[in-house]
Scaffold this active site. Structure first.
Site, PDB file in Angstrom:
ATOM      1  N   LYS A 157       0.829  -1.203   0.000  1.00  0.00           N
ATOM      2  CA  LYS A 157       0.000   0.000   0.000  1.00  0.00           C
ATOM      3  C   LYS A 157       0.864   1.255   0.000  1.00  0.00           C
ATOM      4  O   LYS A 157       1.938   1.293   0.614  1.00  0.00           O
ATOM      5  CB  LYS A 157      -0.920   0.025   1.235  1.00  0.00           C
ATOM      6  CG  LYS A 157      -2.005  -1.033   1.208  1.00  0.00           C
ATOM      7  CD  LYS A 157      -3.005  -0.817   2.330  1.00  0.00           C
ATOM      8  CE  LYS A 157      -4.175  -1.773   2.225  1.00  0.00           C
ATOM      9  NZ  LYS A 157      -5.194  -1.501   3.272  1.00  0.00           N
ATOM     10  N   GLU A 287      -6.379   2.789   8.248  1.00  0.00           N
ATOM     11  CA  GLU A 287      -5.888   4.141   8.018  1.00  0.00           C
ATOM     12  C   GLU A 287      -6.938   5.150   8.438  1.00  0.00           C
ATOM     13  O   GLU A 287      -8.074   4.796   8.773  1.00  0.00           O
ATOM     14  CB  GLU A 287      -5.546   4.342   6.534  1.00  0.00           C
ATOM     15  CG  GLU A 287      -6.755   4.206   5.606  1.00  0.00           C
ATOM     16  CD  GLU A 287      -6.366   4.221   4.146  1.00  0.00           C
ATOM     17  OE1 GLU A 287      -5.561   3.359   3.751  1.00  0.00           O
ATOM     18  OE2 GLU A 287      -6.876   5.083   3.414  1.00  0.00           O
ATOM     19  N   ARG A 291     -10.093  14.143   5.537  1.00  0.00           N
ATOM     20  CA  ARG A 291     -10.874  14.996   4.642  1.00  0.00           C
ATOM     21  C   ARG A 291     -12.319  14.531   4.649  1.00  0.00           C
ATOM     22  O   ARG A 291     -12.671  13.534   5.290  1.00  0.00           O
ATOM     23  CB  ARG A 291     -10.334  14.886   3.221  1.00  0.00           C
ATOM     24  CG  ARG A 291     -10.257  13.433   2.751  1.00  0.00           C
ATOM     25  CD  ARG A 291      -9.945  13.283   1.291  1.00  0.00           C
ATOM     26  NE  ARG A 291      -9.606  11.919   0.930  1.00  0.00           N
ATOM     27  CZ  ARG A 291     -10.478  10.947   0.713  1.00  0.00           C
ATOM     28  NH1 ARG A 291     -11.779  11.183   0.861  1.00  0.00           N
ATOM     29  NH2 ARG A 291     -10.078   9.745   0.368  1.00  0.00           N
TER      30      ARG A 291
END
Length: 435
Positions: A157, A287, A291
Site C-alpha cells: 500500500k 488508516e 478529509r
C-alpha cells in the site's frame, strides 16, 4: 465565522460546498480549469476564477495559483473538498503561511495522520487493533523480508494518499517484485511519493469506516459506521449505513474505541477511520482519512447532521453543539455512485424525487464529461426506516434516473443492489470480483 470561502475543487463536491456556504450566508469563490469553464460550480459561486489548463496538474493541483487567487479574491478560508489537495500537508501549510484558514486539520497533524505506517503504530498504542504489517519500506529487499515474516498473501500500500491507488495484492513471493514496481510507480504518479508499506491480507473481510467530528475544544463525536465493501479495483461503488454486518454491541464498542483514540492524538476536524471487519467480528484498523469522504452523504442522511457545515464551523473555532449521546442511528441510508463510462456532452437528465431521495451532482445543461478528471458524475442516496424499504426506494430511484449523452453505470448499479447477496446483506470485499 468566515465571510468568504474559496472552494478548491470541481464537480459535485464543489457544488455541495457552495450550497452549504450559501445556506450559512458565506460568499464563495470558485476556481476552474479551462475544461470546466461552463461547469455548474462556476455559475453557482459568487466569484469564479480560471486558474489554468485542463490537466489537474495545471489547475486544481496548482497550490500557489490557488492560494494567490484566494488572496486576490479576499477569501479567508479554503475548502479543499476531497481528492486533489485535500490531504496535502504542504498546501495546508502554504495556506497557513499566507493567513488563510485551511478547512481541515493543521499541517502537522495531517502529516502525522497521513503517514499510514506511523499512524498504525500510534493507533495501536491507543487501543485499536491494527493489521499485522511493516512500517514504511525503503527497498524491495525490505519488502521481501517483511512478507516472509508476516506470511503470504500480503498487501502493498502507498504510504500517502488514497482512492485505491498504489495498492497491490501479492499472493506469492514470485509476484512481489512486479507488484512492488507497479505500486511504487502508481503511488509516485498519484501522490508525488512512492513510499510503500506492507500488511497482512485479511480475507474474507468487509470494509467498514467510522465518521468522526472533532473540535478545537477537545470534543469528539462518532457518527456511526459506513459499509463500503462493494468495490471494484479498490474503488467504492455502493455504501450504506449502518452496516448489516455490525451488531449494536459491536457498534457501541468500536465507536467508543475510535473516539478515545482520536481524542488521544488531538485530531481536529472531520475524519474517517477505516477498518477491515473479519469473520470473527474483529475490527482491524487500516488508516485515517483527514478529509470529507465522497460517501459522507450517507451519514448525513442517517443522522441529519450536515458534515460540510460542521467542517466550516470547526475550522472557525466553533465547538460541537451535540454530544455522543445525542447521536441517533436509526433507519438505513444507501448510496450508489453514478460514474460515466464514456466522454460526451449531456443531452438530457431526469433526477428522481420523493421523500428522502437525494442526488448530488454537477450535471446541468451544457455539462461535458472530459477525459481529464474522475469518472464520478453523481451520487444517488436514499433513506428509509428499514434497510428493506431503503433498498426498494433505491431501486425505484435508479429506474427513474435518466442521463443521456454519455454511457453510465446506472444499469450495473441496479443489478448490483438487486443481487441476492446484497439484498440479504451477506457480502464482502470479494463481491464485485465474483460478478
Amino acid at each position: 465565522m468566515f465571510s468568504k470561502i474559496l472552494v478548491a475543487n470541481r464537480g459535485e463536491i464543489a457544488v455541495r460546498i457552495i450550497r452549504a456556504c450559501k445556506e450559512m450566508g458565506i460568499a464563495t469563490v470558485a476556481v476552474y480549469s479551462e475544461a470546466d469553464r461552463n461547469a455548474l460550480h462556476v455559475s453557482l459561486a459568487d466569484q469564479s476564477w480560471c486558474i489554468g489548463g485542463p490537466e489537474a496538474s495545471n489547475s486544481y493541483l496548482d497550490e500557489k495559483q490557488i492560494v494567490s487567487t484566494a488572496l486576490l479574491a479576499g477569501a479567508q478560508a479554503i475548502h479543499p473538498g476531497y481528492g486533489f489537495l485535500s490531504e496535502n500537508a504542504h498546501f495546508a501549510s502554504l495556506c497557513q503561511q499566507n493567513g488563510i484558514v485551511f478547512i481541515g486539520p493543521d499541517p502537522q497533524r495531517m502529516e502525522q495522520v497521513g503517514d499510514k505506517a506511523t499512524l498504525k503504530e500510534l493507533m495501536a498504542s491507543h487501543g485499536l487493533q491494527v493489521i499485522p504489517g511493516a512500517v514504511e519500506l525503503h527497498s524491495l529487499e525490505e519488502a521481501r523480508a517483511a512478507a516472509d515474516r508476516i506470511g503470504y498473501p500480503v498487501m502493498l500500500k502507498a504510504r500517502l494518499g488514497g482512492g485505491g491507488r498504489g495498492i497491490r495484492l501479492v499472493q506469492t513471493p514470485k509476484d512481489l517484485e512486479e507488484n512492488w514496481q507497479q505500486a511504487t510507480t502508481e503511488a509516485f504518479n498519484s501522490f508525488g511519493d512512492g513510499g510503500l508499506y506492507l500488511e497482512k491480507y485479511i480475507h474474507p473481510a468487509r470494509h467498514v469506516e467510522l465518521q468522526i467530528l472533532a473540535d478545537e475544544q477537545g470534543n469528539v463525536v462518532c457518527l456511526g459506521e459506513r459499509d463500503c465493501s462493494l468495490q471494484r479495483r479498490h474503488q467504492k461503488l455502493v455504501e450504506e449505513s449502518p452496516s448489516p454486518a455490525v451488531s449494536p454491541e459491536q457498534r457501541e464498542r468500536i465507536m467508543a474505541q475510535a473516539v478515545k483514540a482520536v481524542k488521544a492524538i488531538g485530531y481536529v476536524g472531520a475524519g474517517t477511520l477505516e477498518f477491515l471487519l473479519d469473520e470473527e467480528g474483529t475490527f482491524w484498523f487500516m488508516e485515517m482519512n483527514v478529509r470529507l469522504q465522497v460517501e459522507h452523504c450517507v451519514t448525513e442522511m442517517l443522522t441529519d447532521i450536515d458534515l460540510v457545515k460542521w467542517q466550516i464551523r470547526i475550522a472557525a473555532g466553533v465547538p460541537l453543539r451535540f454530544a455522543q449521546e445525542d447521536i441517533r442511528l436509526t433507519g438505513s441510508a444507501i448510496e450508489c455512485r453514478i460514474n460515466a463510462k464514456s466522454c460526451g456532452k449531456l443531452e438530457m437528465i431526469h433526477v428522481p424525487g420523493g421523500p428522502h431521495v437525494r442526488f448530488d451532482t454537477a450535471l446541468a445543461e451544457g455539462s461535458e464529461v472530459t477525459p481529464y478528471y474522475d469518472a464520478l458524475v453523481g451520487k444517488l442516496i436514499v433513506y428509509a426506516k428499514t434497510r428493506e424499504k431503503a433498498l426498494r426506494k433505491l431501486r425505484a430511484a435508479l429506474c427513474e434516473l435518466v442521463i443521456r449523452g454519455f454511457d453510465t453505470n446506472i444499469e450495473e448499479q441496479l443489478n448490483v443492489i438487486s443481487d441476492e447477496r446484497f439484498v440479504t446483506g451477506e457480502y464482502d470485499l470479494t463481491f464485485m470480483g465474483s460478478r
